[in-house]
Design a protein around this motif. Structure first.
Motif, PDB file in Angstrom:
ATOM      1  N   GLY A 219       0.819  -1.209   0.000  1.00  0.00           N
ATOM      2  CA  GLY A 219       0.000   0.000   0.000  1.00  0.00           C
ATOM      3  C   GLY A 219       0.849   1.253   0.000  1.00  0.00           C
ATOM      4  O   GLY A 219       2.057   1.221   0.212  1.00  0.00           O
ATOM      5  N   SER A 482       2.105  -4.601  -7.874  1.00  0.00           N
ATOM      6  CA  SER A 482       1.245  -3.571  -7.296  1.00  0.00           C
ATOM      7  C   SER A 482       1.242  -3.664  -5.776  1.00  0.00           C
ATOM      8  O   SER A 482       1.787  -4.595  -5.189  1.00  0.00           O
ATOM      9  N   TYR A 484      -1.414  -4.244  -4.236  1.00  0.00           N
ATOM     10  CA  TYR A 484      -2.676  -4.918  -3.946  1.00  0.00           C
ATOM     11  C   TYR A 484      -2.603  -6.447  -3.920  1.00  0.00           C
ATOM     12  O   TYR A 484      -3.641  -7.097  -3.888  1.00  0.00           O
ATOM     13  N   LEU A 487      -4.400  -8.047  -0.963  1.00  0.00           N
ATOM     14  CA  LEU A 487      -5.826  -7.763  -1.091  1.00  0.00           C
ATOM     15  C   LEU A 487      -6.446  -8.629  -2.183  1.00  0.00           C
ATOM     16  O   LEU A 487      -7.542  -9.180  -2.012  1.00  0.00           O
ATOM     17  N   LEU A 506      -8.172  -3.835  -9.777  1.00  0.00           N
ATOM     18  CA  LEU A 506      -7.182  -3.283  -8.855  1.00  0.00           C
ATOM     19  C   LEU A 506      -6.031  -2.599  -9.584  1.00  0.00           C
ATOM     20  O   LEU A 506      -5.535  -1.555  -9.154  1.00  0.00           O
ATOM     21  N   THR A 525      -8.667  -0.064   2.191  1.00  0.00           N
ATOM     22  CA  THR A 525      -8.733  -1.508   1.936  1.00  0.00           C
ATOM     23  C   THR A 525     -10.110  -2.057   2.291  1.00  0.00           C
ATOM     24  O   THR A 525     -10.676  -2.869   1.551  1.00  0.00           O
TER      25      THR A 525
END
Length: 635
Positions: A219, A482, A484, A487, A506, A525
């Motif tokens: 992040g 990334s 992400y 996630l 994403l 998130t």
């Protein structure tokens, strides 16, 4: 003005990567590193500077002290304790953080020390409540392989992350303690020559190695690059802090190379001019009376706040503050950055006047008071009398340094990829031993265990990702690189959702919205998880995600449900959907008769104007096609 040739200026770039570790605890206490929603605890401090063991004061600390700001802290017991508030000694080092940094050192073939000593690094900008950051040198040497070439590793350190800046006001600076104390690994690489794109590739390769451990944070803010940039004959290494994205890194290196070479050209020209030293007593005058009726809004605002207006003569500098060897690179701009970081709005210099509401008559009065000759320049400053005294000394030093080339300083990266003055470079007196923590022993068994846990390569991780989620190579690389990945894997635990759809949303949808100037930090998130959960439950159409994220990232909506409500994106009942499509077909019968199934394209476009985000696109397409076929067959 000419274009810079970066390959001809002897550019050298050294990267320092700062990566948060995902250990689930802070480095010297067991608090959870979570973002708080509320802060029931508030306190303030005034930090002062102290001398090193040798009785010396660090120049960057002296600079921060001159701003005289009160630091306000906000804390939540869920994410911080008395250790972060500096009201309790540090606890034992987090064993997970220790193991992680040993694995990273082993992966980079770095030489690990058997005894690690915790040091205090002086920091008085308020980002550490104690006035210092705890840091420890874990290993030295080693290398990173990038496209078949080896880039040397200078050092690997384990340290505490700083507090999160909430806002920086004129007299106060506010921080939250959520982030303070999170374990952070710092990896410093040897300086290398190369293009900004090649440097970016080195940072990408190192970032991939760190992510492959699956022990790092993800992040915005979890990884930051500091860049040490120098050019041949420049004389100084400039440290640029706070680069958070790789695209930004490339732009920052390009800009800093251009800025440094431009300052080198300015210095060469200044050395050909006849320039006298600036006298603080003879060349600086109070000119507040001249500007009492000035039309400049900036000047009037300063006078209404009780500020003084001072003008400074700089002999022999006519034309030098506004001269641009490259577009946007001016000595006047460098001085403007300097005074802004003292809390002043900026400065005016003679090369840009008359302008900004300052008229020719006022300029002539200043020329008369300061006895300005055609070869001289002048600067106008507004501010608190006490602060102006410090600022003027800094300006005089900066102007004198301009003849020597590039002054050593720490700069901050901007969102647009430029750099701005942050503070002078710290000196050796910044570091001193931590007295509250004994040496940390690393035995040979721990080193062997760390070597056994060296992660798979990026390529191996990519193949595993492709196979597990049936993604193509490009999408696999995008999601792995990334912020992400964790996630993505969490969302894909629900087998009802397509991994391809999740990855593209994403990596593409959110990125495209960022490029349009929207703020991804507003999209938490928990928001993303909630939105995908509503899709899998059939409560919203997957096509609505872009509109929902756009509403949150633009600040129009604070929550996912608020975005759904404001855009009327709740899924439509089948009876209402059929009714709308029947009306659409009925009102376009002639088009259907003339074009047959070719009418699908334009009719789908009309349907999407009304139904975008409310109905699954695949379902809408199928229903519309069925209704068109019925009309064609009926005819």
């Amino acid at each position: 003005m000419s274009e810079i040739q970066i390959d001809k200026i002897g550019l050298l770039v050294g990267l320092e990567i700062h990566q948060q570790l995902a250990t689930g605890a802070k480095l010297f206490c067991r608090c959870k590193p979570i973002e708080s929603e509320e802060y029931p605890i508030k306190f303030s401090r005034k930090l002062r500077i102290t001398s090193s063991e040798l009785g010396e004061f660090d120049p960057s600390a002296i600079f921060e002290k001159s701003k005289e700001k009160t630091i306000v802290y906000y804390a939540n017991p869920e994410s911080s304790c008395l250790v972060e508030q500096d009201d309790e000694p540090p606890h034992d080092l987090d064993p997970n953080a220790k193991e992680t940094v040993l694995i990273m050192s082993s992966a980079l073939k770095s030489n690990i020390f058997n005894e690690i000593y915790v040091m205090r690094k002086l920091v008085i900008d308020g980002s550490n409540t104690s006035g210092f950051q705890r840091t420890m040198l874990v290993s030295m040497g080693g290398n990173l392989e990038v496209n078949g070439k080896k880039v040397g590793v200078q050092s690997i350190c384990l340290e505490e992350d700083a507090a999160k800046l909430l806002q920086d006001l004129k007299d106060t600076r506010e921080y939250s303690l959520d982030r303070l104390g999170i374990p952070l690994v710092e990896i410093a690489l040897d300086p290398v020559s190369g293009t900004p794109e090649e440097i970016k590739n080195i940072a990408l390769t190192l970032g991939r190695m760190l992510r492959a451990t699956k022990r790092v944070g993800r992040g915005i803010g979890s990884i930051r690059q500091d860049v040490n940039v120098s050019i041949e004959g420049g004389g100084s290494v400039i440290e640029v802090k706070g680069v958070q994205k790789l695209d930004q890194l490339e732009k920052v290196i390009e800009y800093e190379a251009k800025r440094q070479h431009g300052l080198k050209i300015i210095a060469e020209k200044l050395r050909t001019l006849k320039i006298e030293k600036i006298s603080k007593t003879q060349d600086v005058k109070d000119v507040s009376n001249i500007f009492k009726s000035c039309k400049s809004k900036i000047i009037q605002k300063s006078l209404s706040e009780g500020s003084s207006i001072k003008a400074m003569r700089i002999k022999g500098y006519a034309g030098m503050f506004g001269w641009e060897p490259y577009q946007g690179i001016r000595l006047g701009k460098q001085l403007g950055e300097l005074v802004r970081f003292f809390g002043l709005g900026g400065l005016f210099h003679s090369d840009e006047l008359p302008n900004y509401g300052i008229e020719e008559s006022e300029i002539q009065e200043i020329r008369s008071i300061l006895e300005i000759k055609p070869s001289d320049a002048f600067i106008i400053l507004a501010g608190n009398e006490r602060k102006l005294d410090t600022v003027i000394e800094s300006i005089i030093k900066r102007i004198e340094d301009a003849r020597n080339g590039i002054p050593a300083e720490t700069r901050a990266a901007t969102v647009t990829g430029e750099t701005v003055f942050l503070r002078p470079r710290p000196g050796s007196s910044r570091m001193y031993p931590e007295t509250d923590i004994p040496p940390i022993i690393v035995n040979n068994i721990e080193i062997e265990q760390a070597r056994d846990k060296i992660p798979k390569s990026w390529e191996e991780n990519l193949i595993a990702l492709q196979n597990q989620y049936e993604l193509n190579q490009q999408l696999s690389a995008q999601i792995f690189d990334s912020e992400y990945l964790d996630l993505f894997e969490t969302i894909c635990k629900d087998k009802r959702v397509s991994p391809n759809f999740v990855a593209s949303t994403l990596c593409s949808t959110i990125t495209n919205l960022e490029r349009q100037g929207m703020d991804s930090e507003l999209l938490r998130t928990t928001d993303i998880l909630e939105a995908f959960s509503l899709v899998t439950e059939g409560k919203i159409a997957k096509e609505s995600l872009e509109m929902i994220f756009e509403s949150v990232m633009s600040g129009k909506s604070k929550t996912i449900m608020e975005a759904i409500k404001s855009n009327a994106l709740n899924t439509m009942e089948d009876t209402e959907l059929h009714k709308i499509l029947d009306e659409l077909v009925k009102s376009n019968l002639k088009m259907i008769e003339d074009q047959g199934l070719r009418s699908m394209g334009p009719l789908m476009g009309l349907a999407m104007k009304t139904l975008r985000g409310k109905v699954d696109g695949q379902k809408l397409n199928q229903l519309l096609e069925d209704k068109i076929k019925i009309k064609i067959d009926g005819k």
